[in-house]
Each structure stands twice: as structure tokens, then as C-alpha cells.
Design a protein around this motif. Sequence first.
Motif, mmCIF file in Angstrom:
data_model
loop_
_atom_site.group_PDB
_atom_site.id
_atom_site.type_symbol
_atom_site.label_atom_id
_atom_site.label_comp_id
_atom_site.label_asym_id
_atom_site.label_seq_id
_atom_site.Cartn_x
_atom_site.Cartn_y
_atom_site.Cartn_z
ATOM 1 N N GLU A 206 13.184 -13.997 1.073
ATOM 2 C CA GLU A 206 12.318 -12.888 1.982
ATOM 3 C C GLU A 206 10.546 -12.368 1.053
ATOM 4 N N LEU A 207 11.089 -12.175 -0.013
ATOM 5 C CA LEU A 207 9.520 -12.404 -0.745
ATOM 6 C C LEU A 207 8.829 -13.529 -0.279
ATOM 7 N N LEU A 208 9.307 -14.628 -0.200
ATOM 8 C CA LEU A 208 8.766 -16.056 -0.221
ATOM 9 C C LEU A 208 8.361 -16.056 1.404
ATOM 10 N N PHE A 209 9.173 -16.087 2.059
ATOM 11 C CA PHE A 209 9.124 -16.517 3.542
ATOM 12 C C PHE A 209 8.675 -14.783 4.433
ATOM 13 N N ARG A 210 9.049 -13.979 3.932
ATOM 14 C CA ARG A 210 8.905 -12.631 4.469
ATOM 15 C C ARG A 210 7.131 -11.940 4.200
ATOM 16 N N ARG A 211 7.576 -11.767 3.259
ATOM 17 C CA ARG A 211 6.615 -10.606 2.609
ATOM 18 C C ARG A 211 5.713 -10.805 2.091
ATOM 19 N N VAL A 212 5.478 -12.765 1.458
ATOM 20 C CA VAL A 212 4.008 -13.389 1.372
ATOM 21 C C VAL A 212 3.205 -14.241 2.881
ATOM 22 N N LEU A 213 4.015 -15.293 3.309
ATOM 23 C CA LEU A 213 3.782 -15.905 4.706
ATOM 24 C C LEU A 213 4.078 -14.737 5.848
ATOM 25 N N PHE A 214 4.656 -14.188 6.445
ATOM 26 C CA PHE A 214 4.732 -13.765 7.062
ATOM 27 C C PHE A 214 3.577 -12.626 7.122
ATOM 28 N N GLY A 215 4.056 -12.266 6.229
ATOM 29 C CA GLY A 215 4.017 -10.883 6.004
ATOM 30 C C GLY A 215 2.424 -10.628 6.067
ATOM 31 N N ARG A 216 1.556 -11.695 5.031
ATOM 32 C CA ARG A 216 -0.346 -11.535 4.958
ATOM 33 C C ARG A 216 -0.707 -11.695 6.190
ATOM 34 N N TRP B 262 0.681 -11.412 9.260
ATOM 35 C CA TRP B 262 0.860 -9.625 10.059
ATOM 36 C C TRP B 262 0.142 -9.127 9.699
ATOM 37 N N ALA B 263 -0.575 -8.746 7.878
ATOM 38 C CA ALA B 263 -1.010 -8.321 7.792
ATOM 39 C C ALA B 263 -2.104 -8.259 8.093
ATOM 40 N N ALA B 264 -2.712 -9.666 8.944
ATOM 41 C CA ALA B 264 -4.266 -10.398 9.304
ATOM 42 C C ALA B 264 -4.709 -9.885 10.355
ATOM 43 N N VAL C 40 12.801 -7.997 12.072
ATOM 44 C CA VAL C 40 13.748 -6.704 11.877
ATOM 45 C C VAL C 40 12.440 -6.014 10.638
ATOM 46 N N TYR C 41 11.891 -7.006 10.154
ATOM 47 C CA TYR C 41 10.938 -6.492 9.341
ATOM 48 C C TYR C 41 9.561 -6.149 9.877
ATOM 49 N N ARG C 42 9.580 -6.315 10.575
ATOM 50 C CA ARG C 42 8.228 -5.595 11.418
ATOM 51 C C ARG C 42 8.950 -4.601 12.809
ATOM 52 N N GLN C 43 10.235 -4.318 12.863
ATOM 53 C CA GLN C 43 10.688 -3.404 13.455
ATOM 54 C C GLN C 43 10.643 -2.441 13.019
ATOM 55 N N THR C 44 10.815 -2.750 11.401
ATOM 56 C CA THR C 44 11.256 -1.212 10.594
ATOM 57 C C THR C 44 10.380 -0.914 9.449
ATOM 58 N N SER D 97 0.767 -1.005 0.041
ATOM 59 C CA SER D 97 -0.058 0.029 -0.152
ATOM 60 C C SER D 97 1.007 1.639 -0.106
ATOM 61 N N ARG D 98 0.288 1.941 0.462
ATOM 62 C CA ARG D 98 0.813 3.495 -0.669
ATOM 63 C C ARG D 98 1.861 4.031 0.763
ATOM 64 N N ALA D 99 1.010 3.335 2.358
ATOM 65 C CA ALA D 99 1.846 3.698 3.656
ATOM 66 C C ALA D 99 2.669 2.509 3.588
ATOM 67 N N GLU D 100 2.517 1.741 3.544
ATOM 68 C CA GLU D 100 3.459 -0.092 3.821
ATOM 69 C C GLU D 100 4.736 1.234 2.936
ATOM 70 N N ARG D 101 5.037 1.923 1.938
ATOM 71 C CA ARG D 101 6.113 2.039 0.620
ATOM 72 C C ARG D 101 6.548 3.271 1.880
ATOM 73 N N ARG D 102 5.471 4.588 1.701
ATOM 74 C CA ARG D 102 6.217 5.653 3.052
ATOM 75 C C ARG D 102 6.729 4.704 4.163
ATOM 76 N N ALA D 103 6.582 3.867 4.609
ATOM 77 C CA ALA D 103 7.391 3.641 6.157
ATOM 78 C C ALA D 103 8.049 3.131 6.069
ATOM 79 N N SER D 104 7.896 2.360 4.255
ATOM 80 C CA SER D 104 9.843 1.341 4.689
ATOM 81 C C SER D 104 10.612 2.959 3.392
ATOM 82 N N LEU D 105 10.421 3.611 3.075
ATOM 83 C CA LEU D 105 11.044 4.495 2.880
ATOM 84 C C LEU D 105 11.777 5.448 3.724
ATOM 85 N N GLN D 106 10.710 5.375 4.642
ATOM 86 C CA GLN D 106 11.228 6.443 5.649
ATOM 87 C C GLN D 106 11.820 5.794 6.863
#
Length: 229
Positions: free
Chosen positions: A137-147, A149-151, A199-203, A61-70
Amino acid sequence: MAIAALLAFALIGGVAWTFVLGLQGVPPDRAMPGPGAAIALSLVATGLAAVLVYALRRPASRAERRASLQAWRNPWTYSWVALTVIACVGFSALVGLAAQSWQIEMRPSNAVLGEAIRNHPLLLLLFAALIAPAYEELLFRRVLFGRLWAAGRPGLGMALSSLAFALVHEPPGLGASHGVGMLLLWVVYAFMGAAFAWVYRQTGSLWTAYAAHALNNLIAGAALLTAGA
């Protein structure tokens, strides 16, 4: 699906290699890829699988991209990445020392890459420090953990993604270690998976998990490279 895609790309690459050499008149018993070609084919297969996972991921999302940049504008981000790498390397070393003192054989499957790394250091380090972390990282953190986390279930996401991360690196019955040694390797890889998810969730930036993963693999690759020097 991502793992099946990786295996499929690797199989297609191997078949294409032998087919091309066969057209050039190379005998079948000499048409199999050598170590250097096998590494190059693995790089391509993993890279294609990473692109597929990236294409099928949940768009940020736009908020996630902004948080990643910050996150990268925050000096603490670099400290979190460094802390994650130190924790992973230190925990692996401690478990290895404990196994040695208990006389338990703890032989990770990637130990067989030692000779290949010494013969093709740039290709192997490129794979370990750039391509493989991107795919994982795309598979385990972004897809599996990320989904998860978002839930609203980050704890479950961390547990499941870390377990999957460990089992993929040391498949049951297929690894170089067995018994307690295999269990200890699972503990090490699960700890790494949890650290990268943390570290993904922390940042709020997947790039931090990727950076920590890449640095950890670079250190491990350098250790394998110098082990036989």
C-alpha cells in the motif's frame, strides 16, 4: 527502487543466515534456511523495505492527516472497506469459476504457499495480513497512485498502479500460469489494485486501503490453510 530494496534485504538476510550457521560449524549443504527461517527472513526483509518506502514517501500534509482521521469517524468508511473486500473476493471467485468452466489453468504463484501456511500458519498469516499489505500500500497506492492523484491525474495513477500491482504479483514468464491463465490472473490482481486505490481516494485515508488489503489477504490465506485440511 523499493522492489530492489526488498530483494537486497532478502539476499542480505539469507547470506547472514548461512554465514552465522557456517561459523557454528554447520556444513554448507545444510546451512540454507529452512521453510520457517525463510518465512521469518521474508518478514524481516519486507518490513525493512516498508520502512524504507515510508521514509521516502511524500509526507502527508496537515489537511491529508486531518481527512484521514475524520474518515474513520464516518460510519460509511467501514462500509466502503467491506464493499471493497467483498468486490475483490467475489471478482476473484467469478474469474476462477469462469476459468474452470473454460478449462483454463489459472494457478496463482501464491498457491505454492499452501503447504508452508499449513506448516507455519502464524508466520505466513502475519506476513500476508500485516507486513505485505503495509509494504504494497505504501508503494503502489501512497507513492505511485498518490503522486499522480496529487498531480490531478487519478485515473492514470489508478491504471498504472494497478498494472504494476498485477505484474509484481505475477511476473511475466515467472508465474505458475501461462497464456490466458496468466492474463486472467493479471485481470484479478489489477482489479484488486484498482479497488484498493478506489477506497483510498473515496475515503482519503490510506488506512482504509490497508485494511481492505489485509482482510482480503487474510481470507485468501485462510482459504489456502483450509484447502488441505
